[in-house]
Design an enzyme around this catalytic site. Structure first.
Site, PDB file in Angstrom:
ATOM      1  N   HIS A 147      -5.063 -46.369 -15.784  1.00 23.59           N
ATOM      2  CA  HIS A 147      -3.672 -46.732 -16.043  1.00 23.59           C
ATOM      3  C   HIS A 147      -3.186 -47.808 -15.081  1.00 23.59           C
ATOM      4  CE1 HIS A 147      -2.415 -43.727 -19.125  1.00 23.59           C
ATOM      5  NE2 HIS A 147      -3.543 -43.181 -18.715  1.00 23.59           N
ATOM      6  N   HIS A 193     -12.134 -31.850 -15.088  1.00 23.45           N
ATOM      7  CA  HIS A 193     -11.971 -33.237 -14.661  1.00 23.45           C
ATOM      8  C   HIS A 193     -12.414 -33.415 -13.211  1.00 23.45           C
ATOM      9  CE1 HIS A 193      -9.978 -35.433 -17.936  1.00 23.45           C
ATOM     10  NE2 HIS A 193      -9.461 -34.263 -18.275  1.00 23.45           N
ATOM     11  N   ASP A 226      -8.982 -37.717 -26.897  1.00 21.40           N
ATOM     12  CA  ASP A 226      -9.915 -37.536 -28.004  1.00 21.40           C
ATOM     13  C   ASP A 226     -10.278 -36.073 -28.150  1.00 21.40           C
ATOM     14  OD1 ASP A 226     -11.223 -40.510 -28.599  1.00 21.40           O
ATOM     15  OD2 ASP A 226     -10.621 -40.259 -26.516  1.00 21.40           O
TER      16      ASP A 226
END
Length: 427
Positions: free
Chosen positions: A17, A104, A383
């Site tokens: 980002h 993550h 996704d």
């Protein structure tokens, strides 16, 4: 580190980002014709927002070459490329500042560096792979021009849905082109939820099972005009693609995700690539694939299934010389194109296992960085399955590995041309 390669060296940069992501490629030979048009197609295949099976983050992923070329020709100096981010939503990650997301790298990055990117996973995000895909475009063009090498990757499994065994073997023996993978793996979803493949066959929207109906028309270029949605599965077997699409959409609706398997075949790879003992070709490919986000497994040739065979069954017996190159060839390819860690001239065949996407919208009971048990809902656009977008990642890393190994071998043998099997008459 963020650098791969010995002679053809790729460095990637950028956060998911941040302002943008990209790469610097050193070792690109001078005189290679290169423009953004050579790199853009694979970036377009991996970009988000392609269909309802992928994240709805809207990014054009348009590449710009910053250095290393002049008038569309490489100078032999480092080639720098960048893709600028356009659709950042840092606020989607506000609740992960105190709670690491399960699956993550939030926790491990924080412990390792004492700091982590505040949004989107930073360097651990799959958006980092844009630099690899851009660099892979250069590597692929060089390999294709020098040796006629082709690299194709397709989706062979999504969760429990796998290609039929006979179809899987046929595809590995006679692989489709990328255009064939993209076209035969594309589906239209009608307003009532049913799917239509490129041949006009209709499938149930809830299960992906064939209905026996046929639409009898071509797939339109502009699906919006007919109120239909085009879905890319990149599974080159329409009946399996429909079942995969239905399963992924079920999981998206449930807020969950799934993984799968990608199969890759390399044709026209020259004999002699690989640097034993530690830089064997399959070792370099394994390292490259396992460095991609979400990868959890790698196998070459028969892989784990090969342990069920005897030596007499598994050995690839030499069957004669190729008519065009005078290189030996084998009638079977259980080894997957390598012998002793060196390319044999046969097709390189390997598979990569991709785990289920970690970012799901289901509420999960986990713990904060302070160890306090809390409930977390991961926001953002993610996704439900990354397989359809992952093919270009695998193809690009394969090209980078083989390009670097080819340059290393050429440094050894000098002007002696590296040979590859050209004839397909014995396959």
């Amino acid at each position: 580190m963020s650098v791969y390669g010995s002679i053809f060296r790729v460095s990637t940069f950028g956060e998911s980002h941040g302002i943008g992501v990209g790469c610097i490629v050193d070792g690109v030979p001078p005189g290679l014709k290169l423009t953004e048009e050579d790199v853009q197609p694979q970036l377009t295949r991996r970009r988000p927002g392609q269909s309802s099976l992928t994240t709805q983050r809207q990014e054009g992923d348009v590449v710009s070459i910053l250095s290393g070329t002049e008038n569309g020709v490489t100078l032999g100096t480092p080639v720098a490329m960048i893709v600028r981010n356009q659709d950042q939503r840092k606020f989607d990650y506000a609740n992960t500042s105190s709670i690491p997301r399960p699956g993550h790298a939030d926790y491990t990055y924080q412990v390792k560096y004492g700091i982590k990117a505040s949004s989107g996973g930073g360097r651990a995000s799959a958006r980092e792979t844009i630099g690899r895909v851009a660099a892979g475009g250069i590597a692929e063009k060089w390999l294709r021009e020098q040796y006629g090498t082709s690299i194709v990757t397709w989706v062979s499994a999504v969760g429990h849905v796998r290609l039929p065994e006979d179809v899987a073997k046929r595809l590995e023996t006679t692989p489709p082109t990328r255009d064939e993978i993209d076209s035969s793996g594309a589906l239209l979803q009608l307003e009532d939820g049913r799917f239509v493949d490129v041949y006009g066959n209709v499938y149930e929207g809830s299960s992906g099972e064939p209905t026996g109906e046929k639409q009898g028309r071509q797939m339109p270029e502009d699906c919006a005009k007919v109120k239909e949605t085009k879905i890319h599965t990149r599974c080159p077997h329409a009946p399996s693609a429909a079942i995969m699409a239905a399963r992924i959409q079920q999981l998206r609706a449930a807020g969950d995700s799934t993984g799968g398997i990608l199969t890759t075949v390399v044709r026209g790879c020259p004999v002699g690539l690989g640097e034993p003992c530690f830089d064997k070709v399959e070792a370099e490919l394994a390292k490259a694939m396992m460095s991609l986000p979400a990868t959890k497994g790698f196998e070459v040739g028969t892989g784990f299934e090969g342990v069920k065979m005897t030596g007499s069954q598994h050995n690839d017996l030499f069957a004669g010389k190729d008519a065009d190159s005078s290189l030996l060839y084998t009638r079977t390819n259980n080894a997957g194109g390598t012998l002793g860690g060196i390319t044999s001239g046969q097709d390189i065949v390997f598979r990569v296992a991709i785990k289920p996407v970690s970012s799901i919208s289901l509420e999960q009971e986990t713990a904060s960085f302070d160890g306090v048990v809390e409930k977390l809902v991961v926001k953002g656009r993610h996704d439900p399955c990354v397989l359809s977008r992952a093919s270009p990642l695998v193809e690009s890393m394969t090209a980078i590995v083989l390009c670097d190994l080819a340059m290393r071998q050429r440094a050894r043998v000098g002007p002696t041309p590296l040979q590859s099997l050209q004839s397909n008459s014995h396959r």
